[in-house]
Design a protein around this motif. Structure first.
Motif, PDB file in Angstrom:
ATOM      1  N   LYS A 178      37.980  65.619  35.789  1.00 12.88           N
ATOM      2  CA  LYS A 178      37.403  66.882  35.299  1.00 12.88           C
ATOM      3  C   LYS A 178      36.011  67.116  36.034  1.00 12.88           C
ATOM      4  O   LYS A 178      35.225  66.076  36.374  1.00 12.88           O
ATOM      5  N   TRP A 179      35.307  68.488  36.235  1.00 11.60           N
ATOM      6  CA  TRP A 179      34.154  68.506  36.767  1.00 11.60           C
ATOM      7  C   TRP A 179      33.000  67.943  36.106  1.00 11.60           C
ATOM      8  O   TRP A 179      33.108  68.231  34.886  1.00 11.60           O
ATOM      9  N   VAL A 180      32.236  67.314  36.889  1.00 13.86           N
ATOM     10  CA  VAL A 180      31.032  66.797  36.174  1.00 13.86           C
ATOM     11  C   VAL A 180      30.037  67.777  36.218  1.00 13.86           C
ATOM     12  O   VAL A 180      29.501  68.016  37.419  1.00 13.86           O
ATOM     13  N   GLU A 181      29.459  68.236  35.416  1.00 14.23           N
ATOM     14  CA  GLU A 181      28.230  69.079  35.457  1.00 14.23           C
ATOM     15  C   GLU A 181      27.256  68.720  36.249  1.00 14.23           C
ATOM     16  O   GLU A 181      26.771  67.362  36.148  1.00 14.23           O
ATOM     17  N   VAL A 207      23.512  61.421  46.870  1.00 12.39           N
ATOM     18  CA  VAL A 207      23.860  62.326  45.877  1.00 12.39           C
ATOM     19  C   VAL A 207      24.941  63.335  46.133  1.00 12.39           C
ATOM     20  O   VAL A 207      25.655  63.771  45.298  1.00 12.39           O
ATOM     21  N   SER A 208      25.251  63.800  47.448  1.00 10.37           N
ATOM     22  CA  SER A 208      26.327  64.541  47.900  1.00 10.37           C
ATOM     23  C   SER A 208      26.601  64.613  49.403  1.00 10.37           C
ATOM     24  O   SER A 208      25.631  63.964  50.097  1.00 10.37           O
ATOM     25  N   SER A 209      27.551  65.689  49.521  1.00  7.83           N
ATOM     26  CA  SER A 209      27.627  65.765  51.047  1.00  7.83           C
ATOM     27  C   SER A 209      27.204  67.173  51.313  1.00  7.83           C
ATOM     28  O   SER A 209      27.654  68.110  50.454  1.00  7.83           O
ATOM     29  N   PHE A 210      27.161  67.478  52.542  1.00  7.92           N
ATOM     30  CA  PHE A 210      26.970  68.997  52.695  1.00  7.92           C
ATOM     31  C   PHE A 210      28.266  69.428  53.381  1.00  7.92           C
ATOM     32  O   PHE A 210      28.488  69.453  54.511  1.00  7.92           O
ATOM     33  N   VAL A 211      29.231  69.660  52.417  1.00  8.28           N
ATOM     34  CA  VAL A 211      30.460  70.310  52.604  1.00  8.28           C
ATOM     35  C   VAL A 211      30.723  71.554  51.852  1.00  8.28           C
ATOM     36  O   VAL A 211      30.227  71.557  50.756  1.00  8.28           O
ATOM     37  N   PRO A 237      27.125  58.780  43.062  1.00 12.53           N
ATOM     38  CA  PRO A 237      27.018  60.273  42.575  1.00 12.53           C
ATOM     39  C   PRO A 237      27.911  61.152  43.963  1.00 12.53           C
ATOM     40  O   PRO A 237      28.131  62.403  43.449  1.00 12.53           O
ATOM     41  N   ARG A 238      27.861  60.547  44.894  1.00 10.37           N
ATOM     42  CA  ARG A 238      28.734  61.559  45.972  1.00 10.37           C
ATOM     43  C   ARG A 238      29.996  60.761  46.017  1.00 10.37           C
ATOM     44  O   ARG A 238      30.927  61.860  46.058  1.00 10.37           O
ATOM     45  N   ASP A 239      30.306  59.677  46.277  1.00  5.86           N
ATOM     46  CA  ASP A 239      31.785  59.420  46.488  1.00  5.86           C
ATOM     47  C   ASP A 239      32.564  59.159  44.966  1.00  5.86           C
ATOM     48  O   ASP A 239      33.695  59.608  45.071  1.00  5.86           O
ATOM     49  N   GLY A 240      31.993  58.487  44.189  1.00  5.32           N
ATOM     50  CA  GLY A 240      32.663  57.975  42.792  1.00  5.32           C
ATOM     51  C   GLY A 240      33.010  59.228  41.945  1.00  5.32           C
ATOM     52  O   GLY A 240      33.961  59.316  41.482  1.00  5.32           O
ATOM     53  N   LEU A 241      32.243  60.239  42.168  1.00  9.01           N
ATOM     54  CA  LEU A 241      32.430  61.477  40.951  1.00  9.01           C
ATOM     55  C   LEU A 241      33.387  62.286  41.841  1.00  9.01           C
ATOM     56  O   LEU A 241      33.958  63.166  40.894  1.00  9.01           O
ATOM     57  N   GLN A 242      33.878  62.195  43.079  1.00 11.15           N
ATOM     58  CA  GLN A 242      34.762  62.936  43.703  1.00 11.15           C
ATOM     59  C   GLN A 242      36.192  62.646  42.995  1.00 11.15           C
ATOM     60  O   GLN A 242      37.035  63.700  42.976  1.00 11.15           O
ATOM     61  N   ILE A 243      36.493  61.521  42.416  1.00 11.61           N
ATOM     62  CA  ILE A 243      37.611  61.263  42.021  1.00 11.61           C
ATOM     63  C   ILE A 243      37.950  61.581  40.380  1.00 11.61           C
ATOM     64  O   ILE A 243      39.074  61.476  40.052  1.00 11.61           O
ATOM     65  N   LYS A 301      25.257  64.899  36.599  1.00 17.71           N
ATOM     66  CA  LYS A 301      24.833  64.149  37.878  1.00 17.71           C
ATOM     67  C   LYS A 301      23.419  63.881  38.015  1.00 17.71           C
ATOM     68  O   LYS A 301      23.216  62.678  38.385  1.00 17.71           O
ATOM     69  N   ILE A 302      22.629  65.047  37.806  1.00 18.34           N
ATOM     70  CA  ILE A 302      21.247  64.590  37.798  1.00 18.34           C
ATOM     71  C   ILE A 302      20.830  63.540  36.824  1.00 18.34           C
ATOM     72  O   ILE A 302      19.896  62.728  37.323  1.00 18.34           O
ATOM     73  N   ARG A 303      21.207  63.559  35.748  1.00 18.56           N
ATOM     74  CA  ARG A 303      20.993  62.522  34.652  1.00 18.56           C
ATOM     75  C   ARG A 303      21.453  61.230  35.402  1.00 18.56           C
ATOM     76  O   ARG A 303      20.603  60.117  35.191  1.00 18.56           O
ATOM     77  N   LEU A 304      22.456  61.111  35.923  1.00 17.02           N
ATOM     78  CA  LEU A 304      22.994  59.769  36.402  1.00 17.02           C
ATOM     79  C   LEU A 304      22.088  59.372  37.821  1.00 17.02           C
ATOM     80  O   LEU A 304      21.688  58.157  37.599  1.00 17.02           O
ATOM     81  N   ILE A 305      21.770  60.299  38.471  1.00 15.53           N
ATOM     82  CA  ILE A 305      20.788  59.913  39.546  1.00 15.53           C
ATOM     83  C   ILE A 305      19.452  59.607  39.181  1.00 15.53           C
ATOM     84  O   ILE A 305      19.089  58.398  39.704  1.00 15.53           O
TER      85      ILE A 305
END
Length: 70
Positions: free
Chosen positions: A24-27, A48-52, A15-21, A31-35
Motif C-alpha cells: 500500500k502507498w505510504v503517504e 530518503v528517495s531516488s530521483f526516478v 525510507p528509500r529502499d524499505g518502503l518500495q516493497i 515518510k517525513i515522520r519516519l525520516i
C-alpha cells in the motif's frame, strides 16, 4: 598499544529502499515522520528517495527535489 578502530558509518536507507516493497502507498507525510524520527534518534545520513520518474516507479511518487517538513 592498540590502534583506534576506524569510524563506522551507518547509513539508513529504509525510507528509500524499505518502503518500495510496501503493498500500500505510504503517504509522504508518513515518510517525513519516519525520516524525522530516524534523524531524532541520531542517524545523520538517511537516504530518503531516488530521483526516478514516478511514471517508472509509482511507489516513489511524492519525492519532490526539495521536500518540506524535514
Amino acid at each position: 598499544m592498540t590502534a583506534t578502530p576506524p569510524d563506522i558509518l551507518i547509513q539508513e536507507v529504509a525510507p528509500r529502499d524499505g518502503l518500495q516493497i510496501e503493498a500500500k502507498w505510504v503517504e509522504t507525510s508518513e515518510k517525513i515522520r519516519l525520516i524525522n524520527s530516524l534523524s531524532a534518534i541520531g542517524f545523520s545520513r538517511i537516504e530518503v528517495s531516488s530521483f526516478v520518474s514516478a511514471a517508472a516507479r509509482h511507489d516513489l511518487h511524492g519525492a519532490d527535489p526539495e521536500p518540506e517538513g524535514f
